[in-house]
Design an enzyme around this catalytic site. Structure first.
Site, PDB file in Angstrom:
ATOM      1  N   SER A  18     -10.993  54.757  54.713  1.00  0.00           N
ATOM      2  CA  SER A  18     -11.542  53.420  54.962  1.00  0.00           C
ATOM      3  C   SER A  18     -11.283  52.479  53.794  1.00  0.00           C
ATOM      4  O   SER A  18     -10.906  51.322  53.990  1.00  0.00           O
ATOM      5  CB  SER A  18     -13.048  53.498  55.234  1.00  0.00           C
ATOM      6  OG  SER A  18     -13.752  53.992  54.107  1.00  0.00           O
ATOM      7  N   LEU A  70      -9.475  58.547  35.674  1.00  0.00           N
ATOM      8  CA  LEU A  70     -10.499  58.278  34.675  1.00  0.00           C
ATOM      9  C   LEU A  70     -11.761  59.055  35.019  1.00  0.00           C
ATOM     10  O   LEU A  70     -12.210  59.051  36.169  1.00  0.00           O
ATOM     11  CB  LEU A  70     -10.793  56.776  34.681  1.00  0.00           C
ATOM     12  CG  LEU A  70     -11.626  56.158  33.583  1.00  0.00           C
ATOM     13  CD1 LEU A  70     -10.962  56.334  32.223  1.00  0.00           C
ATOM     14  CD2 LEU A  70     -11.827  54.661  33.880  1.00  0.00           C
ATOM     15  N   ASN A  71     -12.321  59.723  34.036  1.00  0.00           N
ATOM     16  CA  ASN A  71     -13.559  60.479  34.230  1.00  0.00           C
ATOM     17  C   ASN A  71     -14.745  59.521  34.136  1.00  0.00           C
ATOM     18  O   ASN A  71     -15.267  59.246  33.057  1.00  0.00           O
ATOM     19  CB  ASN A  71     -13.674  61.593  33.194  1.00  0.00           C
ATOM     20  CG  ASN A  71     -14.914  62.433  33.394  1.00  0.00           C
ATOM     21  OD1 ASN A  71     -15.676  62.239  34.342  1.00  0.00           O
ATOM     22  ND2 ASN A  71     -15.137  63.381  32.495  1.00  0.00           N
ATOM     23  N   ASN A  94     -15.984  53.069  48.111  1.00  0.00           N
ATOM     24  CA  ASN A  94     -16.583  53.634  49.324  1.00  0.00           C
ATOM     25  C   ASN A  94     -17.369  54.911  49.033  1.00  0.00           C
ATOM     26  O   ASN A  94     -17.333  55.872  49.798  1.00  0.00           O
ATOM     27  CB  ASN A  94     -15.538  53.852  50.429  1.00  0.00           C
ATOM     28  CG  ASN A  94     -14.462  54.865  50.068  1.00  0.00           C
ATOM     29  OD1 ASN A  94     -14.328  55.281  48.915  1.00  0.00           O
ATOM     30  ND2 ASN A  94     -13.685  55.286  51.052  1.00  0.00           N
ATOM     31  N   PHE A  95     -18.092  54.901  47.907  1.00  0.00           N
ATOM     32  CA  PHE A  95     -19.047  55.969  47.616  1.00  0.00           C
ATOM     33  C   PHE A  95     -20.328  55.760  48.430  1.00  0.00           C
ATOM     34  O   PHE A  95     -20.571  54.676  48.968  1.00  0.00           O
ATOM     35  CB  PHE A  95     -19.410  55.981  46.133  1.00  0.00           C
ATOM     36  CG  PHE A  95     -18.285  56.384  45.225  1.00  0.00           C
ATOM     37  CD1 PHE A  95     -17.861  57.707  45.157  1.00  0.00           C
ATOM     38  CD2 PHE A  95     -17.656  55.443  44.421  1.00  0.00           C
ATOM     39  CE1 PHE A  95     -16.834  58.079  44.303  1.00  0.00           C
ATOM     40  CE2 PHE A  95     -16.627  55.805  43.568  1.00  0.00           C
ATOM     41  CZ  PHE A  95     -16.215  57.130  43.506  1.00  0.00           C
ATOM     42  N   ALA A 136     -21.447  60.289  55.795  1.00  0.00           N
ATOM     43  CA  ALA A 136     -20.829  59.660  56.962  1.00  0.00           C
ATOM     44  C   ALA A 136     -19.313  59.762  56.889  1.00  0.00           C
ATOM     45  O   ALA A 136     -18.708  59.298  55.922  1.00  0.00           O
ATOM     46  CB  ALA A 136     -21.253  58.201  57.046  1.00  0.00           C
ATOM     47  N   ASP A 169     -13.073  54.550  60.308  1.00  0.00           N
ATOM     48  CA  ASP A 169     -12.467  54.287  59.003  1.00  0.00           C
ATOM     49  C   ASP A 169     -11.516  53.099  59.058  1.00  0.00           C
ATOM     50  O   ASP A 169     -11.563  52.200  58.215  1.00  0.00           O
ATOM     51  CB  ASP A 169     -11.706  55.520  58.513  1.00  0.00           C
ATOM     52  CG  ASP A 169     -12.602  56.582  57.936  1.00  0.00           C
ATOM     53  OD1 ASP A 169     -13.601  56.235  57.291  1.00  0.00           O
ATOM     54  OD2 ASP A 169     -12.314  57.775  58.128  1.00  0.00           O
ATOM     55  N   GLN A 233      -7.251  52.005  84.907  1.00  0.00           N
ATOM     56  CA  GLN A 233      -5.911  51.451  85.017  1.00  0.00           C
ATOM     57  C   GLN A 233      -4.890  52.583  85.096  1.00  0.00           C
ATOM     58  O   GLN A 233      -5.014  53.589  84.404  1.00  0.00           O
ATOM     59  CB  GLN A 233      -5.649  50.502  83.848  1.00  0.00           C
ATOM     60  CG  GLN A 233      -6.647  49.341  83.861  1.00  0.00           C
ATOM     61  CD  GLN A 233      -6.422  48.328  82.774  1.00  0.00           C
ATOM     62  OE1 GLN A 233      -5.302  48.131  82.317  1.00  0.00           O
ATOM     63  NE2 GLN A 233      -7.481  47.651  82.360  1.00  0.00           N
TER      64      GLN A 233
END
Length: 408
Positions: A18, A70-71, A94-95, A136, A169, A233
């Site tokens: 996402s 990067l940590n 998107n955490f 999620a 997403d 359809q």
């Protein structure tokens, strides 16, 4: 001529789909996107197929971005990220809610350092409300917002199953990118950035054209097909075995007559069973059977498309992705791009769909990068760090990278 987002710098704290598709859109539109990955990397780096230690899934969503590993769990890492944010126009993450705050990179912290920042947070259920802390992923959100049930109830004979495609997403990535562009436009007038809180679940309601019908209370005229549903359809098989889909519900007013004339069954127009929409729906199997019977006599797709077009009906061949990507249409539209597979060959991925009259170079550009491949370049270019400072960050494992020696 420059791309529309030339000069815009994006810090991309996203992973999987996402967020990465949103930031690939921004990259294709000309933004400089710096993908900030943890030491373990985006999990799509471990998918298959892959060549030269570069997965094609990762490559499709991240080509054209620079990679900084990067940590963020370290004080030094989060401090560097905050310094980078001072030089950025956009952050996309998107955490789950609270994770960026744990890293010292909440909107409040970043905007205090850079009031012009446009900060987009993609979550499953939003940053507020009783579901905000739930995990999620697309299949879960699609189940929670009615898509899975709708697919099962209409066209899958009551069988509910997850979809191969991650609609939640991808739709969210599109709406997130639209929000970012709108906030950048507003910033031109106000001089201020802002926070965009976008929930996958709300997006799935927003893009579902049948929500109005599900929420409708009251009588419905039986002589109309409800809500332009597509499930009735026709899909037919031609004499040569090719499948084709035809647009237009054959029970609808006007459309029924167009079908019957196209298949040379005008006798059914006067059949009392088909005098009303309700009657046609009741006997839909007969209507669809007549259409299928006619289609089976047509030699090829070009001929059926010609016949249907004469009666204002649209049709399309059922193709595989490979077939459409190898078509003359795809070549003419430059719909597929070749990107470096990091071993002397290429991957084929979808190109950006926009054709700008004043920005002809819009589209995927650059190679997919190995994790942390651009560490030194980003920190030198953006923050002016020296090689000694960068070396210290490597020694203390604030920075990391994965540059495979033997590519396979």
């Amino acid at each position: 001529m420059t791309a529309p987002l030339d000069g815009i710098r994006v810090l991309d704290f996203t992973r999987v789909l996402s967020g990465p598709h949103c930031t690939r859109m921004l990259s294709d539109l000309g933004a400089e996107v710096i993908k900030v990955e943890p030491p373990d990397g985006d999990i799509t780096r471990f998918t298959s197929p892959r060549r030269n230690s570069m997965p094609s899934y990762y490559a499709q969503q991240n080509a054209g971005k620079r990679s900084l590993s990067l940590n963020l769990a370290s004080d030094e890492g989060s401090a560097i990220a905050l310094r980078l944010a001072e030089h950025a126009d956009v952050i996309v993450e998107n955490f789950r809610p609270g994770v960026m705050e744990k890293f010292g990179l909440s909107y409040e912290a970043v905007s205090a350092a850079n009031p012009r920042i446009v900060y987009a947070s993609i979550t499953g259920y939003g940053a507020t409300g009783p579901w905000k802390d739930r995990r999620a992923y697309a299949p879960v959100v699609q189940a929670e917002t009615g898509l899975t049930k709708s697919q099962g109830d209409h066209g899958r004979e009551g069988v509910y199953r997850t979809d191969r495609h991650s609609h939640a997403d991808v739709y969210t990535s599109l709406d997130a990118a639209a929000g970012v562009l709108a906030a950048l436009y507003q910033r031109e007038r106000t001089g201020r950035g802002q926070w965009i809180d976008i929930a996958m679940a709300q997006v799935m309601l927003y893009v579902n054209e049948h929500v109005h019908d599900e929420l409708y209370d009251g009588d419905v005229d039986p002589d109309w097909v409800r809500s332009f549903g597509n499930e009735s359809q026709p899909v037919v098989t031609l004499a040569d075995g090719t499948g084709m889909a035809i647009a237009g519900n054959p029970a609808s007013k006007g459309t029924f007559e167009m079908y019957m004339r196209a298949i040379e069954r005008t006798d059914l127009i006067d059949d009392p069973r088909f005098a009303t929409v309700a009657g046609r729906l009741e006997h839909l199997d007969v209507v669809l059977g007549a259409i299928a019977e006619f289609a089976a006599t047509v030699p090829n797709t070009a001929e059926l498309e010609r016949i249907l077009a004469e009666h204002r009906l649209a049709s399309g061949t059922i193709r595989s992705v490979r077939e459409v990507c190898d078509s003359e249409w795809a070549r003419e539209r430059n719909a597929v791009a070749e990107i470096d597979d990091r071993g002397g060959g290429t991957y084929r991925v979808p190109n950006a769909p926009w054709k700008f009259s004043d920005a002809p170079d819009v589209g995927v550009s650059g190679s997919p990068r190995y994790r942390g491949e651009d560490n030194a370049e980003v920190l030198r270019d953006v923050l002016g760090m020296s090689d000694d400072e960068i070396a210290t960050l490597v020694d203390t494992e604030v920075l990391s990278q994965h540059l495979p020696r033997r590519r396979h």
